[in-house]
Design an enzyme around this catalytic site. Structure first.
Site, mmCIF file in Angstrom:
data_model
loop_
_atom_site.group_PDB
_atom_site.id
_atom_site.type_symbol
_atom_site.label_atom_id
_atom_site.label_comp_id
_atom_site.label_asym_id
_atom_site.label_seq_id
_atom_site.Cartn_x
_atom_site.Cartn_y
_atom_site.Cartn_z
ATOM 1 N N SER A 49 0.832 -1.197 0.000
ATOM 2 C CA SER A 49 0.000 0.000 0.000
ATOM 3 C C SER A 49 0.874 1.258 0.000
ATOM 4 O O SER A 49 1.670 1.461 -0.919
ATOM 5 C CB SER A 49 -0.961 -0.040 1.191
ATOM 6 O OG SER A 49 -1.900 1.014 1.124
ATOM 7 N N ASP A 134 -9.084 -4.088 -6.244
ATOM 8 C CA ASP A 134 -8.581 -3.065 -5.328
ATOM 9 C C ASP A 134 -9.242 -1.723 -5.632
ATOM 10 O O ASP A 134 -9.161 -1.221 -6.755
ATOM 11 C CB ASP A 134 -7.061 -2.949 -5.483
ATOM 12 C CG ASP A 134 -6.387 -2.205 -4.335
ATOM 13 O OD1 ASP A 134 -7.039 -1.342 -3.725
ATOM 14 O OD2 ASP A 134 -5.209 -2.495 -4.074
ATOM 15 N N HIS A 163 -7.569 -4.675 -1.799
ATOM 16 C CA HIS A 163 -6.380 -4.005 -1.283
ATOM 17 C C HIS A 163 -5.604 -4.877 -0.291
ATOM 18 O O HIS A 163 -4.462 -4.589 0.016
ATOM 19 C CB HIS A 163 -6.791 -2.671 -0.633
ATOM 20 C CG HIS A 163 -5.660 -1.706 -0.464
ATOM 21 N ND1 HIS A 163 -4.914 -1.234 -1.525
ATOM 22 C CD2 HIS A 163 -5.138 -1.122 0.639
ATOM 23 C CE1 HIS A 163 -3.993 -0.400 -1.082
ATOM 24 N NE2 HIS A 163 -4.092 -0.318 0.225
#
Length: 198
Positions: A49, A134, A163
């Site tokens: 991330s 995502d 995600h």
């Protein structure tokens, strides 16, 4: 990430919070590379991330980085991500809508941290993993960055993943990739230093 962290100092690239964050990452990496117990030919940066985005930035900025593995990297194509992305992009977009005068300055600031502008400098081997569902690190935005990277690269689209990524199987595969890639990079380093003469 704490609330509003993504917009702190966003009026200027000199005051934006990520300038400091990226600077700390670079200093930490350079300190690590200077240590005698560290094999400087086997330094990799790994992140997920926000950390994945920072890992790719380091791959562009620091020649000490010999490989990058980034899962669901953020900071990819701010123009697209601000329009369609999840949090924190949604927070950033809301903030920019609340102050149109600041929005123009903020978009200039964000361009300094957009991986679209870093990608052409990422020449070390890179492994990217992206969940096709995502809603934060949009697959289209990540592929846009990937396509601009000139170095050896691999991308793994993960059907059904968001995600959160691919879990423990993905980590095991990534560790194998890192081991093989860093071994190959370390073997190549002496040849490059001597111009290929043994």
């Amino acid at each position: 990430m704490r609330p509003r962290a993504a917009t702190e100092g966003i009026a200027s690239p000199k005051t934006y919070v990520y300038r400091e964050i990226v600077g700390h990452c670079l200093r930490g990496l350079r300190l690590l590379a200077s240590r005698p117990e560290v094999d400087a030919d086997r330094i990799a940066v790994v992140g997920v991330s926000e950390g994945g985005g920072l890992a790719l930035m380091l791959g562009a900025l620091a020649p000490e980085v010999k490989a990058v593995a980034a899962d669901a990297p953020m900071f990819c194509d701010f123009g697209l991500s601000l329009e369609a992305g999840g949090w924190p992009y949604s927070e950033m977009a809301r903030f920019l809508r609340s102050d149109p005068e600041l929005a123009a300055k903020a978009r200039i600031t964000l361009s300094y941290f957009d991986l679209l502008n870093f990608a052409p400098r990422i020449r070390c081997p890179a492994l990217l993993n992206i969940g096709l569902l995502d809603q934060v690190s949009l697959p289209t935005a990540v592929f846009a960055v990937y396509n601009l990277m000139p170095g050896p690269k691999e991308i793994n689209p993960l059907p059904g993943a968001g995600h959160e990524g691919g879990g423990s199987k993905l980590w095991a595969r990534k560790l194998r990739w890192l081991e093989q890639t860093l071994a190959a990079e370390a073997e190549a380093a002496p040849a490059e230093a001597t111009g290929g003469v043994e």
